[in-house]
Design a protein around this motif. Structure first.
Motif, PDB file in Angstrom:
ATOM      1  N   THR A   1      -5.331   3.083   0.131  1.00 35.63           N
ATOM      2  CA  THR A   1      -6.343   1.454  -0.036  1.00 35.63           C
ATOM      3  C   THR A   1      -5.854   1.465  -1.544  1.00 35.63           C
ATOM      4  O   THR A   1      -5.256   0.850  -1.394  1.00 35.63           O
ATOM      5  CB  THR A   1      -7.370   1.961  -0.460  1.00 35.63           C
ATOM      6  N   SER A   2      -4.615   2.110  -2.389  1.00 31.34           N
ATOM      7  CA  SER A   2      -3.887   1.718  -3.272  1.00 31.34           C
ATOM      8  C   SER A   2      -2.279   1.396  -3.421  1.00 31.34           C
ATOM      9  O   SER A   2      -2.046   1.971  -2.402  1.00 31.34           O
ATOM     10  CB  SER A   2      -3.994   2.679  -4.472  1.00 31.34           C
ATOM     11  N   THR A   3      -1.617   0.795  -3.877  1.00 35.61           N
ATOM     12  CA  THR A   3      -0.427  -0.129  -3.762  1.00 35.61           C
ATOM     13  C   THR A   3       0.384   0.622  -5.168  1.00 35.61           C
ATOM     14  O   THR A   3      -0.115   1.907  -5.560  1.00 35.61           O
ATOM     15  CB  THR A   3      -0.250  -1.420  -4.403  1.00 35.61           C
ATOM     16  N   TYR A   4       1.600   0.565  -4.818  1.00 35.85           N
ATOM     17  CA  TYR A   4       2.320   1.338  -6.563  1.00 35.85           C
ATOM     18  C   TYR A   4       2.212   1.498  -7.132  1.00 35.85           C
ATOM     19  O   TYR A   4       1.719   1.904  -9.156  1.00 35.85           O
ATOM     20  CB  TYR A   4       3.418   1.545  -5.447  1.00 35.85           C
ATOM     21  N   ALA A   5       1.931  -0.170  -7.283  1.00 36.00           N
ATOM     22  CA  ALA A   5       1.842  -1.138  -8.407  1.00 36.00           C
ATOM     23  C   ALA A   5       0.294   0.009  -9.340  1.00 36.00           C
ATOM     24  O   ALA A   5       0.180   0.183 -10.857  1.00 36.00           O
ATOM     25  CB  ALA A   5       1.488  -2.094  -8.739  1.00 36.00           C
ATOM     26  N   GLN A   6      -0.975  -0.243  -8.243  1.00 34.75           N
ATOM     27  CA  GLN A   6      -2.069   0.254  -8.822  1.00 34.75           C
ATOM     28  C   GLN A   6      -2.157   1.806  -9.323  1.00 34.75           C
ATOM     29  O   GLN A   6      -2.694   2.325 -10.182  1.00 34.75           O
ATOM     30  CB  GLN A   6      -2.718  -0.062  -7.684  1.00 34.75           C
ATOM     31  N   ILE A   7      -1.497   2.814  -8.351  1.00 34.37           N
ATOM     32  CA  ILE A   7      -0.976   3.586  -9.092  1.00 34.37           C
ATOM     33  C   ILE A   7      -0.998   4.167 -10.370  1.00 34.37           C
ATOM     34  O   ILE A   7      -0.795   4.834 -11.588  1.00 34.37           O
ATOM     35  CB  ILE A   7      -0.242   4.255  -7.524  1.00 34.37           C
TER      36      ILE A   7
ATOM     37  N   SER B   1       2.796  15.069 -14.280  1.00 33.51           N
ATOM     38  CA  SER B   1       4.049  15.477 -14.697  1.00 33.51           C
ATOM     39  C   SER B   1       4.349  17.751 -14.411  1.00 33.51           C
ATOM     40  O   SER B   1       5.564  18.299 -13.890  1.00 33.51           O
ATOM     41  CB  SER B   1       5.014  15.087 -15.730  1.00 33.51           C
ATOM     42  N   SER B   2       2.966  17.869 -14.908  1.00 34.69           N
ATOM     43  CA  SER B   2       2.916  19.251 -15.176  1.00 34.69           C
ATOM     44  C   SER B   2       2.133  19.970 -14.467  1.00 34.69           C
ATOM     45  O   SER B   2       1.825  21.684 -14.417  1.00 34.69           O
ATOM     46  CB  SER B   2       2.120  19.592 -16.820  1.00 34.69           C
ATOM     47  N   GLY B   3       1.847  19.105 -13.400  1.00 32.63           N
ATOM     48  CA  GLY B   3       0.366  19.497 -12.702  1.00 32.63           C
ATOM     49  C   GLY B   3      -0.909  19.618 -12.329  1.00 32.63           C
ATOM     50  O   GLY B   3      -1.813  20.229 -11.437  1.00 32.63           O
ATOM     51  N   GLY B   4      -1.385  18.651 -13.557  1.00 35.02           N
ATOM     52  CA  GLY B   4      -2.633  18.631 -13.326  1.00 35.02           C
ATOM     53  C   GLY B   4      -3.047  17.431 -12.963  1.00 35.02           C
ATOM     54  O   GLY B   4      -1.917  16.935 -12.672  1.00 35.02           O
ATOM     55  N   SER B   5      -4.259  17.287 -12.443  1.00 35.18           N
ATOM     56  CA  SER B   5      -4.935  16.269 -11.912  1.00 35.18           C
ATOM     57  C   SER B   5      -4.545  15.064 -12.700  1.00 35.18           C
ATOM     58  O   SER B   5      -5.484  15.033 -13.691  1.00 35.18           O
ATOM     59  CB  SER B   5      -5.648  16.357 -11.033  1.00 35.18           C
ATOM     60  N   ALA B   6      -4.239  14.160 -11.934  1.00 37.07           N
ATOM     61  CA  ALA B   6      -3.915  12.565 -12.072  1.00 37.07           C
ATOM     62  C   ALA B   6      -5.066  12.063 -11.824  1.00 37.07           C
ATOM     63  O   ALA B   6      -5.522  10.152 -12.885  1.00 37.07           O
ATOM     64  CB  ALA B   6      -2.886  11.964 -12.645  1.00 37.07           C
ATOM     65  N   GLY B   7      -5.798  12.254 -10.695  1.00 34.36           N
ATOM     66  CA  GLY B   7      -6.477  11.326  -9.964  1.00 34.36           C
ATOM     67  C   GLY B   7      -6.602  11.686  -9.511  1.00 34.36           C
ATOM     68  O   GLY B   7      -6.123  12.545  -8.439  1.00 34.36           O
ATOM     69  N   THR B   8      -7.634  11.060  -8.389  1.00 30.70           N
ATOM     70  CA  THR B   8      -7.898  11.297  -7.210  1.00 30.70           C
ATOM     71  C   THR B   8      -7.173   9.591  -5.991  1.00 30.70           C
ATOM     72  O   THR B   8      -7.816   8.639  -6.679  1.00 30.70           O
ATOM     73  CB  THR B   8      -9.283  11.499  -5.956  1.00 30.70           C
ATOM     74  N   VAL B   9      -6.805   9.514  -4.521  1.00 31.07           N
ATOM     75  CA  VAL B   9      -6.377   8.470  -4.347  1.00 31.07           C
ATOM     76  C   VAL B   9      -6.520   9.259  -2.879  1.00 31.07           C
ATOM     77  O   VAL B   9      -7.180   9.927  -2.404  1.00 31.07           O
ATOM     78  CB  VAL B   9      -4.670   8.146  -4.177  1.00 31.07           C
TER      79      VAL B   9
ATOM     80  N   PRO C   1       1.317  -1.573   0.051  1.00 29.94           N
ATOM     81  CA  PRO C   1      -0.056   0.343  -0.140  1.00 29.94           C
ATOM     82  C   PRO C   1       1.150   1.161  -0.005  1.00 29.94           C
ATOM     83  O   PRO C   1       1.843   0.778   0.647  1.00 29.94           O
ATOM     84  CB  PRO C   1      -0.910  -0.594   1.657  1.00 29.94           C
ATOM     85  N   ALA C   2       0.464   2.281  -1.002  1.00 29.65           N
ATOM     86  CA  ALA C   2       1.536   3.524  -0.813  1.00 29.65           C
ATOM     87  C   ALA C   2       1.050   4.329   0.141  1.00 29.65           C
ATOM     88  O   ALA C   2       0.722   4.041   0.162  1.00 29.65           O
ATOM     89  CB  ALA C   2       0.673   4.233  -2.248  1.00 29.65           C
ATOM     90  N   LEU C   3       2.095   5.101   0.524  1.00 29.72           N
ATOM     91  CA  LEU C   3       2.120   6.344   1.700  1.00 29.72           C
ATOM     92  C   LEU C   3       2.012   7.661   1.023  1.00 29.72           C
ATOM     93  O   LEU C   3       3.316   7.906  -0.503  1.00 29.72           O
ATOM     94  CB  LEU C   3       3.379   6.306   1.900  1.00 29.72           C
TER      95      LEU C   3
END
Length: 281
Positions: free
Chosen positions: A130-136, A101-109, A66-68
């Protein structure tokens, strides 16, 4: 501290925070290991409702862990922890806007818990997602930033990357404060920036990134706004002999290499590990 900001009105009225001071297309998914030795951008940073932060991992973290998310203790949704207070494993469903990378929203975690947080000796919060690094990486094409395992050196070229303001500050590590005192809180071995990193409210929790290696050296947290001595938003430096120095307009961060000594299998925080010096409850 680079104060955390509250809502749009605060964002308009305040340039940033002092406890703290305090804060393009996604990259193609290939390896989920952190970036290194490349231009520093916003990929992997996050915007909180009141602060900045970043998705981080250690060299030993697994893609399936799980990511931190790293930010400041004073950025917690519950408010500032008291001096001496340590939070471990507290439930949280806080959401974070993940940036590309440009500061735009990639999604919500989203968090599942506060894995660790304190404002004693350091000013740090670590949310478990709730997501792993691989899932992100699979969903958003975003890699985590890696925490350096070594104490940073004076003179290192750094970037303070604020997901809240979508702004990158560039400067150097000017030196270190043996103790940094602000109100009821005291922090140890704090990073002091050169004056070019004039961080503001909302930058609290920003990763301080080594401009050469791309690894995270510290987490941005405060600055002396008014020249006052050891008061809220006006930290003072205290040396080994107890002498106090006030540096108006200078900002600070808390080192993060010590965190890597407290993370075990499964990305779990284990305060009993040999070498782990994070404060315990």
């Amino acid at each position: 501290m680079n104060r955390p900001l509250v809502g749009a009105l605060s964002a308009l009225l305040l340039g940033g925070a002092t406890l703290v001071g305090a804060g393009a297309a996604p990259a193609a998914a290939a390896s989920s290991h952190p970036r290194a030795a490349q231009a520093v951008d916003f990929a992997g940073t996050v915007a909180l409702s009141n602060c900045s932060g970043s998705v981080v991992r250690t060299a030993k973290s697994a893609d399936t862990d799980p990511a931190l998310v790293l930010s400041n203790g004073h950025c917690l949704e519950s408010g500032f922890p008291s001096a001496g207070e340590v939070i471990v494993g507290q439930s949280s469903s806080r959401s974070f806007t993940l940036l590309n990378s440009s500061g735009g929203s990639a999604g919500t975690v989203r968090a599942s818990k506060i894995a660790y947080a304190t404002m004693t000796d350091t000013d740090v919060s670590l949310y478990q997602l709730t997501s792993t690094y691989a899932q992100i990486q699979q969903r958003y094409g975003i890699k985590a930033l890696q925490l350096s395992e070594s104490r940073p050196a004076q003179g290192t070229s750094i970037k303070v990357v604020s997901g809240y303001w979508k702004k990158i500050y560039s400067c150097n590590i000017d030196g270190f404060a043996y103790r940094l005192k602000e109100g009821e809180w005291t922090w140890k071995d704090s990073v002091r920036y050169t004056s070019a990193c004039n961080t503001i409210g909302g930058t609290s929790g920003s990763p301080v990134v080594d401009a050469t290696t791309g690894t995270v050296l510290a987490v941005n947290n405060t600055g002396n706004e008014d020249g006052a001595r050891c008061t809220l938003n006006n930290p003072c430096e205290v040396d080994e002999s107890g002498a106090v120095t006030v540096r108006q307009g200078i900002n600070y961060a808390q080192q993060t290499y010590g965190i890597t000594k407290c993370v075990t299998t499964g990305n779990k925080i284990d305060l009993s590990l040999a070498g782990c010096a994070l404060p315990k409850p």
